[in-house]
Design a protein around this motif. Sequence first.
Motif, PDB file in Angstrom:
ATOM      1  N   ARG A 208       0.879  -1.092  -0.033  1.00 21.51           N
ATOM      2  CA  ARG A 208      -0.098   0.012  -0.126  1.00 21.51           C
ATOM      3  C   ARG A 208       0.740   1.286   0.120  1.00 21.51           C
ATOM      4  O   ARG A 208       0.602   2.442  -0.535  1.00 21.51           O
ATOM      5  CB  ARG A 208      -0.898  -0.127   1.171  1.00 21.51           C
ATOM      6  CG  ARG A 208      -1.973   1.201   1.101  1.00 21.51           C
ATOM      7  CD  ARG A 208      -2.532   1.000   2.581  1.00 21.51           C
ATOM      8  NE  ARG A 208      -3.281  -0.087   2.855  1.00 21.51           N
ATOM      9  CZ  ARG A 208      -3.607  -0.525   4.086  1.00 21.51           C
ATOM     10  NH1 ARG A 208      -3.550   0.217   5.080  1.00 21.51           N
ATOM     11  NH2 ARG A 208      -4.066  -1.717   4.128  1.00 21.51           N
ATOM     12  N   TYR A 209       2.000   1.227   0.474  1.00 19.93           N
ATOM     13  CA  TYR A 209       2.803   2.483   0.784  1.00 19.93           C
ATOM     14  C   TYR A 209       4.014   2.135  -0.144  1.00 19.93           C
ATOM     15  O   TYR A 209       5.142   2.946   0.098  1.00 19.93           O
ATOM     16  CB  TYR A 209       3.170   2.689   2.272  1.00 19.93           C
ATOM     17  CG  TYR A 209       2.189   2.879   3.029  1.00 19.93           C
ATOM     18  CD1 TYR A 209       1.647   4.356   3.074  1.00 19.93           C
ATOM     19  CD2 TYR A 209       1.327   2.221   4.045  1.00 19.93           C
ATOM     20  CE1 TYR A 209       0.849   4.896   4.129  1.00 19.93           C
ATOM     21  CE2 TYR A 209       0.411   2.591   4.816  1.00 19.93           C
ATOM     22  CZ  TYR A 209       0.113   4.091   4.945  1.00 19.93           C
ATOM     23  OH  TYR A 209      -0.866   4.279   5.382  1.00 19.93           O
ATOM     24  N   ARG A 210       3.885   1.473  -1.259  1.00 18.99           N
ATOM     25  CA  ARG A 210       5.121   1.316  -2.336  1.00 18.99           C
ATOM     26  C   ARG A 210       5.493   2.505  -2.797  1.00 18.99           C
ATOM     27  O   ARG A 210       6.790   2.861  -2.766  1.00 18.99           O
ATOM     28  CB  ARG A 210       4.647   0.437  -3.387  1.00 18.99           C
ATOM     29  CG  ARG A 210       5.984  -0.134  -4.110  1.00 18.99           C
ATOM     30  CD  ARG A 210       5.228  -1.016  -5.114  1.00 18.99           C
ATOM     31  NE  ARG A 210       5.601  -2.402  -4.822  1.00 18.99           N
ATOM     32  CZ  ARG A 210       4.900  -3.604  -4.832  1.00 18.99           C
ATOM     33  NH1 ARG A 210       3.455  -3.231  -5.488  1.00 18.99           N
ATOM     34  NH2 ARG A 210       5.154  -4.448  -4.620  1.00 18.99           N
ATOM     35  N   ARG A 211       4.465   3.397  -3.252  1.00 17.06           N
ATOM     36  CA  ARG A 211       5.131   4.760  -3.866  1.00 17.06           C
ATOM     37  C   ARG A 211       5.540   5.661  -2.828  1.00 17.06           C
ATOM     38  O   ARG A 211       6.640   6.501  -3.218  1.00 17.06           O
ATOM     39  CB  ARG A 211       3.654   5.329  -4.538  1.00 17.06           C
ATOM     40  CG  ARG A 211       3.258   4.606  -5.533  1.00 17.06           C
ATOM     41  CD  ARG A 211       1.692   5.390  -6.185  1.00 17.06           C
ATOM     42  NE  ARG A 211       0.778   5.211  -5.509  1.00 17.06           N
ATOM     43  CZ  ARG A 211      -0.439   5.611  -5.413  1.00 17.06           C
ATOM     44  NH1 ARG A 211      -0.660   6.498  -6.484  1.00 17.06           N
ATOM     45  NH2 ARG A 211      -1.407   5.529  -4.616  1.00 17.06           N
ATOM     46  N   HIS A 212       5.051   5.636  -1.483  1.00 18.22           N
ATOM     47  CA  HIS A 212       5.894   6.434  -0.471  1.00 18.22           C
ATOM     48  C   HIS A 212       7.214   5.893  -0.164  1.00 18.22           C
ATOM     49  O   HIS A 212       8.271   6.668  -0.228  1.00 18.22           O
ATOM     50  CB  HIS A 212       5.054   6.518   0.766  1.00 18.22           C
ATOM     51  CG  HIS A 212       3.499   6.743   0.530  1.00 18.22           C
ATOM     52  ND1 HIS A 212       2.623   6.148   0.215  1.00 18.22           N
ATOM     53  CD2 HIS A 212       2.922   8.088   1.142  1.00 18.22           C
ATOM     54  CE1 HIS A 212       1.322   6.604   0.053  1.00 18.22           C
ATOM     55  NE2 HIS A 212       1.711   7.872   0.553  1.00 18.22           N
ATOM     56  N   ALA A 213       7.352   4.686  -0.369  1.00 18.07           N
ATOM     57  CA  ALA A 213       8.423   3.928  -0.005  1.00 18.07           C
ATOM     58  C   ALA A 213       9.525   4.420  -1.205  1.00 18.07           C
ATOM     59  O   ALA A 213      10.813   4.685  -0.952  1.00 18.07           O
ATOM     60  CB  ALA A 213       8.704   2.676  -0.044  1.00 18.07           C
ATOM     61  N   LEU A 214       9.137   4.618  -2.504  1.00 15.87           N
ATOM     62  CA  LEU A 214      10.086   4.874  -3.482  1.00 15.87           C
ATOM     63  C   LEU A 214      10.454   6.256  -3.580  1.00 15.87           C
ATOM     64  O   LEU A 214      11.794   6.500  -3.736  1.00 15.87           O
ATOM     65  CB  LEU A 214       9.108   4.612  -4.766  1.00 15.87           C
ATOM     66  CG  LEU A 214       9.765   5.164  -6.130  1.00 15.87           C
ATOM     67  CD1 LEU A 214      11.153   4.333  -6.277  1.00 15.87           C
ATOM     68  CD2 LEU A 214       9.052   5.154  -7.450  1.00 15.87           C
ATOM     69  N   VAL A 215       9.727   7.287  -2.912  1.00 16.19           N
ATOM     70  CA  VAL A 215      10.034   8.626  -2.758  1.00 16.19           C
ATOM     71  C   VAL A 215      11.294   8.632  -1.714  1.00 16.19           C
ATOM     72  O   VAL A 215      12.181   9.314  -1.891  1.00 16.19           O
ATOM     73  CB  VAL A 215       8.687   9.530  -2.475  1.00 16.19           C
ATOM     74  CG1 VAL A 215       9.410  10.849  -1.990  1.00 16.19           C
ATOM     75  CG2 VAL A 215       7.886   9.493  -3.560  1.00 16.19           C
ATOM     76  N   ALA A 216      10.942   7.874  -0.643  1.00 15.95           N
ATOM     77  CA  ALA A 216      11.928   7.787   0.350  1.00 15.95           C
ATOM     78  C   ALA A 216      13.034   7.223   0.048  1.00 15.95           C
ATOM     79  O   ALA A 216      14.361   7.671   0.319  1.00 15.95           O
ATOM     80  CB  ALA A 216      11.277   7.155   1.578  1.00 15.95           C
ATOM     81  N   ILE A 217      13.325   6.208  -0.797  1.00 14.21           N
ATOM     82  CA  ILE A 217      14.364   5.707  -1.308  1.00 14.21           C
ATOM     83  C   ILE A 217      15.174   6.425  -2.229  1.00 14.21           C
ATOM     84  O   ILE A 217      16.367   6.603  -2.189  1.00 14.21           O
ATOM     85  CB  ILE A 217      14.016   4.217  -2.169  1.00 14.21           C
ATOM     86  CG1 ILE A 217      13.653   3.134  -1.112  1.00 14.21           C
ATOM     87  CG2 ILE A 217      15.205   3.815  -2.869  1.00 14.21           C
ATOM     88  CD1 ILE A 217      13.062   1.946  -2.010  1.00 14.21           C
ATOM     89  N   LEU A 218      14.574   7.404  -2.914  1.00 14.30           N
ATOM     90  CA  LEU A 218      15.238   8.324  -3.915  1.00 14.30           C
ATOM     91  C   LEU A 218      15.891   9.199  -3.088  1.00 14.30           C
ATOM     92  O   LEU A 218      16.963   9.886  -3.240  1.00 14.30           O
ATOM     93  CB  LEU A 218      14.024   8.853  -4.770  1.00 14.30           C
ATOM     94  CG  LEU A 218      13.835   7.950  -5.973  1.00 14.30           C
ATOM     95  CD1 LEU A 218      12.661   8.737  -6.727  1.00 14.30           C
ATOM     96  CD2 LEU A 218      14.811   7.562  -7.077  1.00 14.30           C
ATOM     97  N   LEU A 219      15.121   9.764  -1.881  1.00 11.35           N
ATOM     98  CA  LEU A 219      15.600  10.735  -1.132  1.00 11.35           C
ATOM     99  C   LEU A 219      16.888  10.220  -0.394  1.00 11.35           C
ATOM    100  O   LEU A 219      17.950  10.927  -0.104  1.00 11.35           O
ATOM    101  CB  LEU A 219      14.485  11.111   0.004  1.00 11.35           C
ATOM    102  CG  LEU A 219      13.619  12.214  -0.468  1.00 11.35           C
ATOM    103  CD1 LEU A 219      12.417  12.460   0.726  1.00 11.35           C
ATOM    104  CD2 LEU A 219      14.158  13.419  -0.890  1.00 11.35           C
TER     105      LEU A 219
END
Length: 262
Positions: A208-219
């Motif tokens: 469910r929070y995969r897109r949020h995780a992607l942003v965090a990973i890029l950061l």
Amino acid sequence: MQVAVALNSGSMEMTFWEHLDELRGLLIRALCVVAVFGVAAFCMKDLLFDVVLAPRTAAFVTYRVLGVEPFEIHLMNTGLTEQFMIHMRVALYAGLLLASPYVLYLLFRFVSPGLYRNERQVAVWTVGGAYVMFLLGTLVNYFLVFPLTVRFLGTYQVSEVVDNMLTVQSYVDTLLTMNLVMGVVFELPVVTALLAWMGVLTDELMRRYRRHALVAILLVAAIITPTTDVFTLMVVSLPIWLLYETSILMCKMIQKHETKKD
């Protein structure tokens, strides 16, 4: 005060001070092993620093694979005792890294008698997995993240009239710090597995929070490798993203296993 310790052969009670004495002996043995490996690494100075300093030139394997243009970063020393202290620090780090399997084994032997059988199995997998993932993170940093970072920052110039004069201390500090950061980042699957085993985390929640995780990973990747190169950012982000996807699969497997047990 009595502390009960369950052994495979039966039950034996030890006092608090006896436990403390056993822990003291364990710590002494661990320090001795770390010291032996550290001294061995210290004596192999040429080999040790051939490895440490390899990413500063275009001859390093990562640069050859990526087809990087020839370059070489020259390092300098500014302190009387700086090189000797750096030698000791790097040797100590190598000693800790090499001795850590034995140290973890000693610690496990100390705490395992107080654990139930299923807890002991979880502890073995957790400690072993954490060590392997930390080593993997260290290798990814050494062969991928650090070389890309040091090439960008070591050759970056605001003007052609300003030359970079980098110290060996700055170089080694950056390497050791990034090794630690990447080692911790690579503990993600282990932490996820523990949380899933305790019922705190599920694979549905992570999806469910995969897109949020992607942003965090890029950061996180942008912080680890402060470059303006999108390719470098993607190369660093990919392993962390794969860790996240692996963690989802691990959550699912653990949930199925726990469900079958119930």
